[in-house]
Structures are given as C-alpha cells and as structure tokens.
Motif scaffolding. Structure first.
Motif, short mmCIF file in Angstrom:
data_model
loop_
_atom_site.label_atom_id
_atom_site.label_comp_id
_atom_site.label_asym_id
_atom_site.label_seq_id
_atom_site.Cartn_x
_atom_site.Cartn_y
_atom_site.Cartn_z
N ASN A 24 -0.13 -5.12 23.70
CA ASN A 24 -0.89 -4.20 24.55
C ASN A 24 -0.55 -2.74 24.31
O ASN A 24 -1.45 -1.90 24.22
CB ASN A 24 -0.68 -4.54 26.03
N VAL A 25 0.72 -2.40 24.21
CA VAL A 25 1.09 -1.00 24.01
C VAL A 25 0.60 -0.48 22.67
O VAL A 25 0.30 0.70 22.51
CB VAL A 25 2.61 -0.79 24.19
N LYS A 26 0.45 -1.35 21.68
CA LYS A 26 -0.02 -0.95 20.35
C LYS A 26 -1.50 -0.56 20.36
O LYS A 26 -1.93 0.25 19.53
CB LYS A 26 0.26 -2.04 19.32
N TYR A 27 -2.28 -1.16 21.28
CA TYR A 27 -3.66 -0.71 21.42
C TYR A 27 -3.67 0.80 21.66
O TYR A 27 -4.42 1.55 21.04
CB TYR A 27 -4.36 -1.39 22.60
N LEU A 28 -2.83 1.22 22.61
CA LEU A 28 -2.75 2.65 22.94
C LEU A 28 -2.36 3.47 21.72
O LEU A 28 -2.95 4.52 21.46
CB LEU A 28 -1.74 2.88 24.07
N GLU A 29 -1.35 3.02 21.00
CA GLU A 29 -0.90 3.77 19.83
C GLU A 29 -2.01 3.91 18.79
O GLU A 29 -2.26 5.00 18.28
CB GLU A 29 0.33 3.12 19.21
N TYR A 30 -2.68 2.80 18.48
CA TYR A 30 -3.77 2.86 17.50
C TYR A 30 -4.87 3.80 17.99
O TYR A 30 -5.40 4.61 17.21
CB TYR A 30 -4.36 1.47 17.24
N MET A 31 -5.23 3.70 19.24
CA MET A 31 -6.33 4.49 19.78
C MET A 31 -5.97 5.98 19.86
O MET A 31 -6.79 6.83 19.49
CB MET A 31 -6.75 3.93 21.14
N LEU A 32 -4.78 6.30 20.30
CA LEU A 32 -4.37 7.70 20.39
C LEU A 32 -4.21 8.32 19.01
O LEU A 32 -4.58 9.48 18.79
CB LEU A 32 -3.08 7.84 21.20
N ASN A 33 -3.67 7.56 18.07
CA ASN A 33 -3.55 8.07 16.70
C ASN A 33 -4.92 8.32 16.09
O ASN A 33 -5.13 9.33 15.40
CB ASN A 33 -2.74 7.10 15.83
N ALA A 34 -5.85 7.42 16.35
CA ALA A 34 -7.21 7.61 15.83
C ALA A 34 -7.84 8.87 16.43
O ALA A 34 -8.47 9.66 15.70
CB ALA A 34 -8.08 6.39 16.13
N ARG A 35 -7.66 9.10 17.72
CA ARG A 35 -8.23 10.30 18.35
C ARG A 35 -7.64 11.56 17.73
O ARG A 35 -8.36 12.52 17.46
CB ARG A 35 -8.00 10.28 19.87
N GLU A 36 -6.34 11.56 17.50
CA GLU A 36 -5.71 12.72 16.87
C GLU A 36 -6.32 12.97 15.49
O GLU A 36 -6.62 14.11 15.12
CB GLU A 36 -4.21 12.50 16.76
N ASP A 37 -6.54 11.90 14.72
CA ASP A 37 -7.19 12.03 13.41
C ASP A 37 -8.62 12.54 13.55
O ASP A 37 -9.08 13.36 12.76
CB ASP A 37 -7.19 10.69 12.67
N HIS A 38 -9.34 12.05 14.56
CA HIS A 38 -10.72 12.48 14.77
C HIS A 38 -10.79 13.98 15.06
O HIS A 38 -11.68 14.67 14.54
CB HIS A 38 -11.36 11.71 15.93
N VAL A 39 -9.88 14.46 15.91
CA VAL A 39 -9.88 15.88 16.25
C VAL A 39 -9.68 16.73 14.99
O VAL A 39 -10.39 17.71 14.78
CB VAL A 39 -8.79 16.18 17.31
N GLU A 40 -8.74 16.32 14.16
CA GLU A 40 -8.47 17.08 12.94
C GLU A 40 -9.65 16.99 11.96
O GLU A 40 -10.12 18.01 11.45
CB GLU A 40 -7.19 16.59 12.27
#
Length: 163
Positions: A24-40
C-alpha cells in the motif's frame, strides 16, 4: 496542450508483499514520484528550482487514497496526474494508477496542497501570473467529493471487467 499527463512505470518485485501485490505505501511512492516527473517534464520546472526562484512551494496538507484493484509485481501501469481544483492558496491534484491498457483504475489519490512561503513560514496567495499558468491545466471532474469519485471508478471498473 495536454492537461492530463501520464507515464508508464514497471512495478518492481521488491516493492511487493509475499503474495506479489504492490504494498500500500508503495502506491503512494510510485504516484508521488510520477507527479514529480510530470511537473518537470510537462510544466517545465522542478520543485527545487521553483523554491529557489520564489521562496515558495506547495505543501501537502491532505492525502486521500483508494485502492481499487491489486497491482502485481512486474506489471506495467500508467500513472496519470491532473489538477482538478485550484483557488488562490489551495489546489487539488488527482493521480490515477491504471492498467497498461488504461481500462482499469487500480488506485486513485487526491492530494490537497497549499501554496507556502518557506521564508515567512505561512501560506500565501499564488501570484496572478502563476495562477494563470496553472489554470490552463485545470480539469474539473464531475465528482467533487472523494468518496463519489471512488464510487465512480469502482462502477467503471465493474463495467469494464464484466462484474
């Protein structure tokens, strides 16, 4: 202009539990990392650069996540993100983890963030030029409450998967 951006990610075995499902916690990590990549990649800046330039940053004040369908090790998923609400100080981002064919929603995350000045340690109004920039990317969703959005996706998944 693409208002909803996405990337493909492979789920790593080391991020899964003994039965091969993403923790469950890894869902958050994958999703937050993807958002950071999207912003950049799509908005043209990193949070670090923005902080150095303006002294301000967006601080998460609330996360709401629903796990709709398990994700298994070594599968590929599509993670998309979009801004779904925006005011002078507070914004909301929706991040979806979807099957590779984008038919099934595996998880939905709503992150509420506040525009925050790190020098004064207080929230601030987003400058008008910055707000205008981000308003271009706003996508309003029909469901304004998280529980309603989750219900919508559960219903959609049942239709797609024939349940």
């Amino acid at each position: 202009m693409n208002k909803e951006v996405s990337t493909t990610v492979k789920i790593r075995f080391s991020d899964c539990d003994p039965i091969g499902h993403l923790n469950n916690v890894k869902y958050l990590e994958y999703m937050l990392n993807a958002r950071e990549d999207h912003v950049e990649e799509f908005y043209g800046f990193t949070y670090e650069e923005y902080l150095k330039r303006t002294g301000c940053v967006w601080i998460a004040i609330q996360n709401e996540i629903a796990y709709l369908k398990e994700v298994k090790a070594n599968t590929k998923v599509i993670i998309s993100s979009k801004t779904i609400e925006m005011s002078d100080r507070v914004s909301k981002v929706e991040i979806l983890m979807k099957s590779e064919d984008e038919k099934t929603i595996n998880a939905v995350l709503w992150i509420t963030v506040i525009y925050f000045n790190m020098r004064t340690r207080q929230s601030e109004v987003l400058p008008p030029d910055e707000k205008a920039f981000f308003d271009k990317y706003l996508i309003e969703v029909e469901e304004k409450e998280f529980k309603d959005r989750v219900f919508h996706f559960r219903k959609q998944n049942k239709i797609i998967n024939g349940n």
